[in-house]
Design an enzyme around this catalytic site. Sequence first.
Site, PDB file in Angstrom:
ATOM      1  CE  LYS A 119      -4.479  -1.697   1.218  1.00  0.00           C
ATOM      2  NZ  LYS A 119      -5.651  -1.718   2.062  1.00  0.00           N
ATOM      3  CE  LYS A 201      -5.452  -8.252  -1.230  1.00  0.00           C
ATOM      4  NZ  LYS A 201      -6.433  -8.197  -0.184  1.00  0.00           N
ATOM      5  CE  LYS A 204     -13.042  -4.317   0.162  1.00  0.00           C
ATOM      6  NZ  LYS A 204     -11.908  -4.123   1.076  1.00  0.00           N
TER       7      LYS A 204
HETATM    8  N1  AQP Z   1      -8.406 -11.636  -3.474  1.00  0.00           N
HETATM    9  C1  AQP Z   1      -8.847 -12.192  -2.366  1.00  0.00           C
HETATM   10  N2  AQP Z   1      -9.018 -13.529  -2.290  1.00  0.00           N
HETATM   11  C2  AQP Z   1      -9.465 -14.108  -1.144  1.00  0.00           C
HETATM   12  N3  AQP Z   1      -9.772 -13.406  -0.039  1.00  0.00           N
HETATM   13  C3  AQP Z   1      -9.622 -12.071  -0.057  1.00  0.00           C
HETATM   14  N4  AQP Z   1      -9.837 -11.094   0.853  1.00  0.00           N
HETATM   15  C4  AQP Z   1      -9.533  -9.895   0.310  1.00  0.00           C
HETATM   16  N5  AQP Z   1      -9.123 -10.050  -0.951  1.00  0.00           N
HETATM   17  C5  AQP Z   1      -9.158 -11.392  -1.217  1.00  0.00           C
HETATM   18  C6  AQP Z   1     -10.327 -11.338   2.198  1.00  0.00           C
HETATM   19  O1  AQP Z   1     -11.430 -10.472   2.423  1.00  0.00           O
HETATM   20  C7  AQP Z   1     -11.452 -10.109   3.804  1.00  0.00           C
HETATM   21  C8  AQP Z   1     -11.636  -8.640   3.950  1.00  0.00           C
HETATM   22  O2  AQP Z   1     -10.566  -7.939   3.446  1.00  0.00           O
HETATM   23  P1  AQP Z   1     -10.480  -6.374   3.733  1.00  0.00           P
HETATM   24  O3  AQP Z   1     -11.520  -5.652   3.012  1.00  0.00           O
HETATM   25  O4  AQP Z   1     -10.459  -6.121   5.198  1.00  0.00           O
HETATM   26  O5  AQP Z   1      -9.094  -5.966   3.254  1.00  0.00           O
HETATM   27  P2  AQP Z   1      -8.172  -6.489   2.164  1.00  0.00           P
HETATM   28  O6  AQP Z   1      -7.695  -7.862   2.456  1.00  0.00           O
HETATM   29  O7  AQP Z   1      -7.121  -5.440   2.031  1.00  0.00           O
HETATM   30  O8  AQP Z   1      -9.127  -6.541   0.891  1.00  0.00           O
HETATM   31  P3  AQP Z   1      -8.988  -5.746  -0.427  1.00  0.00           P
HETATM   32  O9  AQP Z   1     -10.140  -6.096  -1.297  1.00  0.00           O
HETATM   33  O10 AQP Z   1      -7.619  -5.932  -1.012  1.00  0.00           O
HETATM   34  O11 AQP Z   1      -9.185  -4.270   0.065  1.00  0.00           O
HETATM   35  P4  AQP Z   1      -8.312  -3.003  -0.207  1.00  0.00           P
HETATM   36  O12 AQP Z   1      -8.160  -2.948  -1.698  1.00  0.00           O
HETATM   37  O13 AQP Z   1      -9.100  -1.864   0.350  1.00  0.00           O
HETATM   38  O14 AQP Z   1      -7.030  -3.212   0.508  1.00  0.00           O
HETATM   39  C9  AQP Z   1     -10.181 -10.636   4.433  1.00  0.00           C
HETATM   40  O15 AQP Z   1     -10.483 -11.818   5.123  1.00  0.00           O
HETATM   41  C10 AQP Z   1      -9.320 -10.931   3.246  1.00  0.00           C
HETATM   42  O16 AQP Z   1      -8.398 -11.955   3.513  1.00  0.00           O
END
Ligand code: AQP
Length: 339
Positions: A119, A201, A204
């Site tokens: 990030k 990965k 969002k």
């Molecule tokens: N690509 C993924 N595959 C499987 N699991 C995923 N998770 C996130 N991306 C994947 C799981 O979703 C839960 C919530 O995640 P989060 O929103 O708290 O944060 P994150 O992991 O940082 O998800 P994002 O989508 O990548 O958000 P941003 O872009 O805002 O950082 C967790 O259990 C995570 O493992």
Amino acid sequence: MEQNVTEQKKRIFSGVQPSGNITLGNYLGAIKNWVSLQDDYECIFAMMDLHTITVRQTPAELRKRTLELLALYIACGIDPEKCTLFIQSHNSAHAELAWVLNCYTYMGELQRMTQFKDKSARHADNINAGLFTYPVLMASDILLYQTDLVPVGKDQMQHIEICRDIAQRFNALYGDVFKIPEGLLVKSGAKIMSLQEPTKKMSKSDPNPKSFISMMDDFNVISKKIKSAVTDSEGIIEYRPDDENKAGINNLLSIMAVVTGSTPEDVAKNFSGEGYGTFKSAVADAVVDTIRPIREEYDRLIKDKAYLQQIYKNGAESSHRLAQRTLKKVYKKVGFIVD
Ligand code: AQP
């Protein structure tokens, strides 16, 4: 003599950040799994809004997405009668415990976190202290509830490890204050990859909307995104998880496997000899079939603001009650006057 022994259910805590529209990765890696756990565990699920501001958010959008996330949890099958659902910022104990735990976490540990490195690279103009101490807030989220298990995707396992380290360090100083939680990884779908850069990965907040499938996307947009997913020029449908060249196909096979309740190997067998076009169309149809009923329920729920408000208010109350027990204990141990 009759014994009134009620078996204590193990406690689960997890959450998703309303930092963008929830992706298929969040659903398959997290929320879908929660649904299957809610009968056997005492579940607490939150909308993690405090975490989102480590990256700049548009306030009105954040508010809207937080409510949408609650509606989506329920539409995915989380039952508010069985689980506690609340908005993280409605319970100040999270920020309070995070401050204390910040003083028991080392800079070196935080510097090793992959998410911080990723990030910081993506938001080089805003490498704030919150982004750096994100894992401490996450540790507080978990430890406040004396959580047994934290269902997460693979990307969050490193944060679970640091949470355990912080808890063990604190317990070593002050006695058994925190339960040491364990990460619970889904068997399949633990890491759904970007459709455009399949070695990264699916996220969002990825600036390229073609890289992720949002649970809110139009169904034809979902189809188009899957059909234009990056694959390889080999033209062979085979599951080779260790071959980076097959990352795109591996990812589509994994997605197909989770949404149809199969394994990537079996999906590959079923499509062996087919072209990528045919395979991608089948994946697109299966994904749309998975999302369609969720969206129908979501569309109904999001209109009922009073119902959603009642749920998050009840959730705030219950989560506050549970969290205060731990916070008071922590405050007492470190030497604050509590009563
Ligand atoms: N690509 C993924 N595959 C499987 N699991 C995923 N998770 C996130 N991306 C994947 C799981 O979703 C839960 C919530 O995640 P989060 O929103 O708290 O944060 P994150 O992991 O940082 O998800 P994002 O989508 O990548 O958000 P941003 O872009 O805002 O950082 C967790 O259990 C995570 O493992």
